[in-house]
Write a protein that holds these residues in place. Sequence first.
Motif, PDB file in Angstrom:
ATOM      1  N   GLY A 230      -9.778   3.708   0.285  1.00  0.00           N
ATOM      2  CA  GLY A 230      -9.153   3.837  -1.053  1.00  0.00           C
ATOM      3  C   GLY A 230      -8.098   5.043  -1.209  1.00  0.00           C
ATOM      4  O   GLY A 230      -7.806   5.529  -2.213  1.00  0.00           O
ATOM      5  N   MET A 231      -7.534   5.173   0.076  1.00  0.00           N
ATOM      6  CA  MET A 231      -6.663   6.117   0.147  1.00  0.00           C
ATOM      7  C   MET A 231      -5.296   5.591   0.510  1.00  0.00           C
ATOM      8  O   MET A 231      -5.036   4.788   1.503  1.00  0.00           O
ATOM      9  CB  MET A 231      -6.931   7.235   1.143  1.00  0.00           C
ATOM     10  CG  MET A 231      -8.223   7.982   0.699  1.00  0.00           C
ATOM     11  SD  MET A 231      -8.527   9.360   2.058  1.00  0.00           S
ATOM     12  CE  MET A 231     -10.306   9.380   1.969  1.00  0.00           C
ATOM     13  N   ALA A 232      -4.118   6.175  -0.061  1.00  0.00           N
ATOM     14  CA  ALA A 232      -2.779   5.769   0.482  1.00  0.00           C
ATOM     15  C   ALA A 232      -2.615   6.479   1.751  1.00  0.00           C
ATOM     16  O   ALA A 232      -2.672   7.950   1.683  1.00  0.00           O
ATOM     17  CB  ALA A 232      -1.861   6.279  -0.830  1.00  0.00           C
ATOM     18  N   ALA A 233      -2.077   6.065   2.812  1.00  0.00           N
ATOM     19  CA  ALA A 233      -2.080   6.568   4.112  1.00  0.00           C
ATOM     20  C   ALA A 233      -0.693   6.287   4.626  1.00  0.00           C
ATOM     21  O   ALA A 233      -0.397   5.101   4.605  1.00  0.00           O
ATOM     22  CB  ALA A 233      -3.124   6.254   5.113  1.00  0.00           C
ATOM     23  N   LEU A 234       0.017   7.437   5.317  1.00  0.00           N
ATOM     24  CA  LEU A 234       1.416   6.951   5.666  1.00  0.00           C
ATOM     25  C   LEU A 234       1.442   7.701   6.911  1.00  0.00           C
ATOM     26  O   LEU A 234       0.848   8.802   7.150  1.00  0.00           O
ATOM     27  CB  LEU A 234       2.502   7.785   4.924  1.00  0.00           C
ATOM     28  CG  LEU A 234       3.930   7.848   5.307  1.00  0.00           C
ATOM     29  CD1 LEU A 234       4.550   6.333   5.405  1.00  0.00           C
ATOM     30  CD2 LEU A 234       4.656   8.368   4.256  1.00  0.00           C
ATOM     31  N   SER A 235       2.005   7.114   8.050  1.00  0.00           N
ATOM     32  CA  SER A 235       2.169   7.578   9.240  1.00  0.00           C
ATOM     33  C   SER A 235       3.565   7.635   9.829  1.00  0.00           C
ATOM     34  O   SER A 235       4.302   6.600   9.182  1.00  0.00           O
ATOM     35  CB  SER A 235       1.359   7.185  10.477  1.00  0.00           C
ATOM     36  OG  SER A 235       1.521   7.663  11.764  1.00  0.00           O
ATOM     37  N   ILE A 236       4.270   8.811  10.397  1.00  0.00           N
ATOM     38  CA  ILE A 236       5.645   8.663  10.382  1.00  0.00           C
ATOM     39  C   ILE A 236       6.108   8.930  12.076  1.00  0.00           C
ATOM     40  O   ILE A 236       4.982   9.826  12.513  1.00  0.00           O
ATOM     41  CB  ILE A 236       6.500   9.705   9.592  1.00  0.00           C
ATOM     42  CG1 ILE A 236       5.992  11.009   9.774  1.00  0.00           C
ATOM     43  CG2 ILE A 236       6.297   9.219   8.115  1.00  0.00           C
ATOM     44  CD1 ILE A 236       6.915  11.948   9.091  1.00  0.00           C
ATOM     45  N   ARG A 237       7.181   8.640  12.372  1.00  0.00           N
ATOM     46  CA  ARG A 237       7.461   9.206  13.758  1.00  0.00           C
ATOM     47  C   ARG A 237       8.276  10.302  13.474  1.00  0.00           C
ATOM     48  O   ARG A 237       9.005  10.666  12.833  1.00  0.00           O
ATOM     49  CB  ARG A 237       8.698   8.281  14.319  1.00  0.00           C
ATOM     50  CG  ARG A 237       9.178   8.655  15.915  1.00  0.00           C
ATOM     51  CD  ARG A 237       9.843   7.695  16.491  1.00  0.00           C
ATOM     52  NE  ARG A 237       9.298   6.332  16.581  1.00  0.00           N
ATOM     53  CZ  ARG A 237       8.407   6.142  17.364  1.00  0.00           C
ATOM     54  NH1 ARG A 237       7.934   7.069  18.536  1.00  0.00           N
ATOM     55  NH2 ARG A 237       7.698   4.937  17.514  1.00  0.00           N
TER      56      ARG A 237
END
Length: 264
Positions: free
Chosen positions: A23-30
């Motif tokens: 239920g979490m908004a998750a973001l991964s970036i370079r």
Amino acid sequence: MLVLSGSSGRIEEERCRILAREGMAALSIRWFGGSGQPPGICEVPLETFEPAIALLRAGGARRIGVLGTSKGAEAALHLSVLLPGVDAVVALSPTSLTWANVGPGKDGRARPHRSSWTWRGEPLPFVPYDDSWTPAPARPEGGPVSIRGWYEQSRRTFAGRVDAARIPVERSGADLVLVAGGDDAMWPSLPCAEELAARRRAAGLPVRVVGGPGAGHRPRLPGEGPAPASTQFRYGGSAAADAALGAAAWPHILDTLRGPYGTH
């Protein structure tokens, strides 16, 4: 959740999906190796992460967390000190110090040593590497090596720079969960986690340490497969021990990402 890899530089898609299922908004970036970024972890501006955190906040996130592994954990801990509004940090295989660069900067040079990070244009104090270190026993031809001893020797060699390079977690307003394996062959993450925790507790601040004596540098969260083997580095641990550490840490990770848990 902002999800940061270690020195692999990969986008942590699988880890984001696992968090999204909770239920979490998750973001991964370079954050290095991309267009306009240093090719290595060398004087990486910590401001690099601000737009991603702002994007999560603009999307309605009520609580901002950063989950980082290894060098990503180093960044996450700094962000919790420097950026207002970082509510939680999960540091997998953390260090307690800022270290020198891993790889080249924008100028293409890896030496002389420079800080891994900058903030507002200024490099953070760091511990250099002792380049006289060699693996013991000597590396078999083509075989992976442990570099934990390199970090331990460098800390001794440059002991006069350690105090300035400590990540000041006693000034962080975030809830911290530190996850580390006692068999980490890359750097001494469990002693570093215990050092971070001791400074938090001395300041009367919350922290939770989850350790696994047989686990290595790459704890695996529930739903993740075993980490791939490396021909270059020994990471320590085993598939079973790394998974067991991740499973033990998982309830505490979810607790701190979802809300305050008090002092431990």
